[in-house]
Write a protein that holds these residues in place. Structure first.
Motif, short mmCIF file in Angstrom:
data_model
loop_
_atom_site.label_atom_id
_atom_site.label_comp_id
_atom_site.label_asym_id
_atom_site.label_seq_id
_atom_site.Cartn_x
_atom_site.Cartn_y
_atom_site.Cartn_z
N UNK A 1 5.26 15.49 -0.87
CA UNK A 1 3.91 14.95 -0.74
C UNK A 1 2.90 15.92 -1.34
N UNK A 2 1.85 15.34 -1.93
CA UNK A 2 0.77 16.14 -2.50
C UNK A 2 -0.45 16.17 -1.59
N UNK A 3 -0.54 15.22 -0.68
CA UNK A 3 -1.66 15.21 0.26
C UNK A 3 -1.25 15.90 1.55
N UNK A 4 -2.01 15.75 2.57
CA UNK A 4 -1.69 16.34 3.88
C UNK A 4 -1.59 15.22 4.90
N UNK A 5 -1.05 15.53 6.07
CA UNK A 5 -0.93 14.53 7.12
C UNK A 5 -2.29 13.91 7.43
N UNK A 6 -2.28 12.60 7.72
CA UNK A 6 -3.55 11.90 7.88
C UNK A 6 -3.41 10.67 8.75
N UNK A 7 -4.54 10.18 9.23
CA UNK A 7 -4.56 8.99 10.06
C UNK A 7 -4.63 7.69 9.30
N UNK A 8 -4.71 7.77 7.97
CA UNK A 8 -4.79 6.56 7.14
C UNK A 8 -3.40 6.08 6.71
N UNK A 9 -2.35 6.75 7.18
CA UNK A 9 -0.96 6.38 6.90
C UNK A 9 -0.61 6.52 5.41
N UNK A 10 -1.30 7.41 4.70
CA UNK A 10 -1.09 7.55 3.26
C UNK A 10 -0.13 8.71 2.94
N UNK A 11 0.78 8.41 2.03
CA UNK A 11 1.74 9.38 1.52
C UNK A 11 1.57 9.41 0.01
N UNK A 12 1.16 10.55 -0.56
CA UNK A 12 0.92 10.66 -1.99
C UNK A 12 2.00 11.54 -2.62
N UNK A 13 2.58 11.07 -3.71
CA UNK A 13 3.63 11.81 -4.41
C UNK A 13 3.24 11.97 -5.88
N UNK A 14 3.41 13.16 -6.41
CA UNK A 14 3.15 13.43 -7.83
C UNK A 14 4.50 13.71 -8.47
N UNK A 15 4.94 12.78 -9.30
CA UNK A 15 6.33 12.76 -9.75
C UNK A 15 6.39 12.82 -11.27
N UNK A 16 7.26 13.66 -11.77
CA UNK A 16 7.46 13.80 -13.20
C UNK A 16 8.56 12.85 -13.66
#
Length: 337
Positions: A154-169
């Motif tokens: 994951x590129x973001x941090x834990x959050x209450x918006x249920x979002x998981x961000x991935x930066x993938x090559x």
């Protein structure tokens, strides 16, 4: 109700249930048992164990985490095996592997993407339930048309918006990245299991921080830097990014959004193959060599986090542990292959 099998580890006396669909490793971590591991993908060999009693199913017989010598000795990978009934194993475990956040399975939908470089893309997913993870951790993704899970940080941090961000090559001929880049559309659903990983931000460590990223190792290092800012830690972050060419350099725009950029957050890009005519005026060579030149204090005075290609991570381990005797407890990385 799905059938569950009981797994007993003779080495530490722990016992836990394996639910349908789980590997031995994931079952252990879901139960709060700290079996040793790193990649969770069959590559590193960190979760080797011996089968003492019972029957198991091997999910990836040719997983590179096992050598021929391991196979001859009857060793297995906990991340690539499932119990076919109650079993007894002998597996290493330690408190450092006990999950700080319990991994869980859920569904997630692709909410959007953006290109970071010519071959790195950010994928933003919204999960059905939670996004409870620590900076620097990763998740296992079940992608359409792909057998087996793929590990991405994951590129973001834990959050209450249920979002998981991935930066993938994008990996040439890679099945996982082909599914992500070429087949997945906004609104599509995937399976997500996490968080995993032990290279998470140690907020109680008093030392300044060094992040070293290469390729899509950018994601967990950006997560670490964001975690430092969110926690309000009084630390200087030295952020190194190793790229092959100038067009591969990335990450500075995300760091600029954080408070203290340019003062408490330093960005040091390093290019290994600058070409004539590209106008690159920054550091050149290998990123691990730049650490010794750019850091103002002895290397033993920092907390290190790094992620990237295996040659980079191996060179950093040798530099820190052998060359500068940096205590292992100050070095944090998860091996991926």
């Amino acid at each position: 109700m799905s059938e569950q099998f009981r797994i007993t580890n003779q080495k530490d006396g722990s016992s836990f249930a394996q639910a349908a669909g789980d590997s031995i490793l994931r079952a252990a971590l879901r139960a709060g048992v700290g079996l040793a591991y790193e990649c969770n993908s069959g590559g590193c060999g960190g979760c080797k164990f011996e089968l003492l009693d019972g029957e198991i199913e091997t999910l990836w017989p040719d997983a590179p985490g096992l050598s021929e010598r391991d196979r001859k000795r009857g060793r297995h990978l906990a991340c690539q095996c499932r119990a076919c009934g109650d079993v007894t194993i002998a597996a290493p475990s330690a408190a450092e592997y006990v999950p700080q956040r319990s991994p869980r399975r859920q569904k997630a939908r692709l909410a959007g993407t953006r290109d970071i470089t010519h071959d790195i893309r950010e994928f933003r997913f919204v999960a059905d339930d939670s996004a409870d993870f620590l900076p620097g951790q990763y998740a296992m993704l079940d992608l359409p048309g792909i057998e087996g899970s793929r590990a991405y940080s994951m590129a973001n941090t834990g959050n209450g918006q249920r979002e998981w961000h991935f930066q993938i090559r994008r990996v040439p001929h890679g099945q996982g990245t082909h599914s992500l880049f070429d087949r997945l559309a906004v609104g599509d659903e995937i399976g997500l299991d996490g968080p995993y990983g032990v290279a998470y931000l140690r907020t109680d460590a008093p030392r300044d921080i060094v992040c070293v990223a290469g390729g899509s190792g950018l994601a967990p290092m950006i997560s670490i830097a964001r975690g430092v800012a969110e926690a309000g830690l009084d630390r200087t972050v030295h952020f190194f990014y190793g790229a092959r060419t100038p067009r591969d350099v990335c990450g500075e725009d995300m760091l600029r959004e954080l408070p203290g950029f340019g003062e408490r957050i330093r960005f040091i890009p390093v290019v290994s193959l600058p070409e004539d005519g590209e106008g690159w005026s920054g550091a050149t060579g290998y990123v691990h060599d730049q650490l010794e030149r750019a850091l103002p204090s002895p290397l033993g005075e920092y907390e290190f986090y790094f992620a990237g290609p295996p040659p980079m991570t191996q060179a950093l381990q040798e530099l820190l542990m052998v060359g500068h005797k940096v205590p292992f407890g100050q070095i944090h990385f998860d091996r991926f292959f």
